[in-house]
Design a protein around this motif. Structure first.
Motif, PDB file in Angstrom:
ATOM      1  N   LYS A  85      16.063  66.730  37.726  1.00  0.00           N
ATOM      2  CA  LYS A  85      14.864  67.547  37.478  1.00  0.00           C
ATOM      3  C   LYS A  85      15.112  69.013  37.168  1.00  0.00           C
ATOM      4  CE  LYS A  85      12.174  64.096  38.548  1.00  0.00           C
ATOM      5  NZ  LYS A  85      11.633  63.282  37.513  1.00  0.00           N
ATOM      6  N   HIS A  86      16.062  69.368  36.350  1.00  0.00           N
ATOM      7  CA  HIS A  86      16.209  70.768  35.955  1.00  0.00           C
ATOM      8  C   HIS A  86      15.721  70.879  34.507  1.00  0.00           C
ATOM      9  CE1 HIS A  86      17.977  74.633  34.929  1.00  0.00           C
ATOM     10  NE2 HIS A  86      18.011  74.849  36.237  1.00  0.00           N
ATOM     11  N   PRO A  87      14.649  71.660  34.254  1.00  0.00           N
ATOM     12  CA  PRO A  87      14.040  71.670  32.924  1.00  0.00           C
ATOM     13  C   PRO A  87      14.981  72.101  31.796  1.00  0.00           C
ATOM     14  CG  PRO A  87      12.949  73.253  34.370  1.00  0.00           C
ATOM     15  CD  PRO A  87      13.950  72.525  35.189  1.00  0.00           C
ATOM     16  N   THR A  88      15.830  73.075  32.044  1.00  0.00           N
ATOM     17  CA  THR A  88      16.749  73.519  30.994  1.00  0.00           C
ATOM     18  C   THR A  88      17.754  72.431  30.671  1.00  0.00           C
ATOM     19  OG1 THR A  88      16.493  75.801  31.727  1.00  0.00           O
ATOM     20  CG2 THR A  88      18.388  75.325  30.317  1.00  0.00           C
ATOM     21  N   MET A  89      18.318  71.817  31.713  1.00  0.00           N
ATOM     22  CA  MET A  89      19.280  70.745  31.492  1.00  0.00           C
ATOM     23  C   MET A  89      18.611  69.543  30.833  1.00  0.00           C
ATOM     24  SD  MET A  89      22.373  71.495  32.109  1.00  0.00           S
ATOM     25  CE  MET A  89      22.964  69.836  31.929  1.00  0.00           C
ATOM     26  N   ARG A  90      17.384  69.277  31.197  1.00  0.00           N
ATOM     27  CA  ARG A  90      16.672  68.147  30.584  1.00  0.00           C
ATOM     28  C   ARG A  90      16.468  68.392  29.092  1.00  0.00           C
ATOM     29  NH1 ARG A  90      11.209  64.867  32.177  1.00  0.00           N
ATOM     30  NH2 ARG A  90      11.650  63.190  30.735  1.00  0.00           N
ATOM     31  N   ALA A  91      16.117  69.613  28.736  1.00  0.00           N
ATOM     32  CA  ALA A  91      15.915  69.940  27.324  1.00  0.00           C
ATOM     33  C   ALA A  91      17.222  69.828  26.548  1.00  0.00           C
ATOM     34  CB  ALA A  91      15.334  71.343  27.189  1.00  0.00           C
ATOM     35  N   ILE A  92      18.293  70.331  27.124  1.00  0.00           N
ATOM     36  CA  ILE A  92      19.591  70.260  26.442  1.00  0.00           C
ATOM     37  C   ILE A  92      20.036  68.805  26.321  1.00  0.00           C
ATOM     38  CG2 ILE A  92      22.047  70.797  26.671  1.00  0.00           C
ATOM     39  CD1 ILE A  92      21.112  73.526  27.850  1.00  0.00           C
ATOM     40  N   ALA A  93      19.986  68.068  27.419  1.00  0.00           N
ATOM     41  CA  ALA A  93      20.420  66.668  27.405  1.00  0.00           C
ATOM     42  C   ALA A  93      19.557  65.831  26.460  1.00  0.00           C
ATOM     43  CB  ALA A  93      20.384  66.086  28.812  1.00  0.00           C
ATOM     44  N   GLY A  94      18.294  66.193  26.340  1.00  0.00           N
ATOM     45  CA  GLY A  94      17.398  65.465  25.449  1.00  0.00           C
ATOM     46  C   GLY A  94      17.813  65.557  23.990  1.00  0.00           C
ATOM     47  N   SER A  95      18.588  66.576  23.661  1.00  0.00           N
ATOM     48  CA  SER A  95      19.044  66.740  22.282  1.00  0.00           C
ATOM     49  C   SER A  95      20.379  66.049  22.021  1.00  0.00           C
ATOM     50  CB  SER A  95      19.171  68.231  21.941  1.00  0.00           C
ATOM     51  OG  SER A  95      20.283  68.801  22.607  1.00  0.00           O
ATOM     52  N   LEU A  96      20.964  65.451  23.050  1.00  0.00           N
ATOM     53  CA  LEU A  96      22.293  64.849  22.924  1.00  0.00           C
ATOM     54  C   LEU A  96      22.227  63.339  22.733  1.00  0.00           C
ATOM     55  CD1 LEU A  96      24.047  66.724  25.874  1.00  0.00           C
ATOM     56  CD2 LEU A  96      24.196  67.274  23.440  1.00  0.00           C
ATOM     57  N   SER A  97      23.128  62.826  21.915  1.00  0.00           N
ATOM     58  CA  SER A  97      23.277  61.378  21.774  1.00  0.00           C
ATOM     59  C   SER A  97      24.222  60.885  22.884  1.00  0.00           C
ATOM     60  CB  SER A  97      23.876  61.036  20.417  1.00  0.00           C
ATOM     61  OG  SER A  97      25.226  61.484  20.347  1.00  0.00           O
ATOM     62  N   ASP A  98      24.310  59.582  23.052  1.00  0.00           N
ATOM     63  CA  ASP A  98      25.258  59.021  24.013  1.00  0.00           C
ATOM     64  C   ASP A  98      26.683  59.440  23.661  1.00  0.00           C
ATOM     65  OD1 ASP A  98      23.155  57.820  25.326  1.00  0.00           O
ATOM     66  OD2 ASP A  98      23.549  55.811  24.519  1.00  0.00           O
ATOM     67  N   GLN A  99      26.973  59.494  22.361  1.00  0.00           N
ATOM     68  CA  GLN A  99      28.311  59.914  21.921  1.00  0.00           C
ATOM     69  C   GLN A  99      28.560  61.374  22.290  1.00  0.00           C
ATOM     70  OE1 GLN A  99      30.805  57.890  20.291  1.00  0.00           O
ATOM     71  NE2 GLN A  99      31.921  59.614  21.168  1.00  0.00           N
ATOM     72  N   ASP A 100      27.567  62.240  22.096  1.00  0.00           N
ATOM     73  CA  ASP A 100      27.701  63.650  22.480  1.00  0.00           C
ATOM     74  C   ASP A 100      28.007  63.775  23.964  1.00  0.00           C
ATOM     75  OD1 ASP A 100      27.009  64.468  19.869  1.00  0.00           O
ATOM     76  OD2 ASP A 100      24.889  64.750  20.402  1.00  0.00           O
ATOM     77  N   MET A 101      27.286  63.027  24.783  1.00  0.00           N
ATOM     78  CA  MET A 101      27.485  63.094  26.235  1.00  0.00           C
ATOM     79  C   MET A 101      28.886  62.644  26.622  1.00  0.00           C
ATOM     80  SD  MET A 101      23.885  61.746  27.720  1.00  0.00           S
ATOM     81  CE  MET A 101      22.503  61.766  26.622  1.00  0.00           C
ATOM     82  N   ALA A 102      29.349  61.571  26.015  1.00  0.00           N
ATOM     83  CA  ALA A 102      30.700  61.074  26.301  1.00  0.00           C
ATOM     84  C   ALA A 102      31.751  62.088  25.851  1.00  0.00           C
ATOM     85  CB  ALA A 102      30.919  59.729  25.617  1.00  0.00           C
ATOM     86  N   ASP A 103      31.539  62.701  24.688  1.00  0.00           N
ATOM     87  CA  ASP A 103      32.476  63.714  24.185  1.00  0.00           C
ATOM     88  C   ASP A 103      32.535  64.914  25.124  1.00  0.00           C
ATOM     89  OD1 ASP A 103      32.888  62.068  21.980  1.00  0.00           O
ATOM     90  OD2 ASP A 103      31.663  63.284  20.622  1.00  0.00           O
TER      91      ASP A 103
END
Length: 121
Positions: A85-103
Motif C-alpha cells: 500500500k505505498h501510492p508512489t511504489m504502486r504507481a511506479i510498479a503499475g508502469s512495469l511489465s513482468d519482464q521489467d520487474m524481473a530485470d
C-alpha cells in the motif's frame, strides 16, 4: 465384453502437458543489463542512504542493493496488484511489465557493498 476408451485419459494427459508448457512459458528470466535502462525509476529514492520519503507518511526508504531478485520482483508485483500500500511504489510498479520487474530484481541482486559506485544504484 465392454470396450474401454482411452480418450478421457488422453485428454487429461494432453491437458497436463499443455499446462506445463504454459507455466514454463510464463516464467520470466531477469536480465541485470537490461535493467540499466529501467533503474532510473528507482534511484531517486533507493540510492540515497537514510532517505525518508514524506508522502503520504514519513517512511524510511530501504536500500535494496543485494536483495534477492525474486523478492524484489514479487514485491513490485504486489505493489502493482495493490497488495502493498505505498501510492508512489504502486504507481511506479503499475508502469512495469513482468519482464521489467524481473530485470530490476536481477540488477539490484547483483549489487554488493564492493560494487563500483554507481549513481544509478
Amino acid at each position: 465384453m465392454k470396450k474401454r476408451t482411452n480418450l478421457p485419459r488422453l485428454l487429461l494427459a494432453t491437458g497436463l502437458v499443455l499446462a506445463g508448457f504454459a507455466a514454463q512459458a510464463n516464467e520470466v528470466k531477469g536480465n541485470a543489463t537490461a535493467a540499466n535502462a529501467k533503474v532510473w525509476l528507482c534511484v531517486g529514492c533507493h540510492s540515497i542512504p537514510e532517505y525518508r520519503a514524506d508522502y503520504p507518511l514519513v517512511y524510511k526508504v530501504p536500500m535494496i542493493g543485494g536483495q534477492n531478485a525474486a523478492y524484489i520482483a514479487s514485491a513490485l508485483a504486489a505493489y502493482k496488484k495493490g497488495e502493498r500500500k505505498h501510492p508512489t511504489m504502486r504507481a511506479i510498479a503499475g508502469s512495469l511489465s513482468d519482464q521489467d520487474m524481473a530485470d530490476l530484481g536481477e540488477y539490484y541482486a547483483a549489487q554488493t557493498a564492493s560494487s563500483p559506485k554507481n549513481p544509478l544504484k
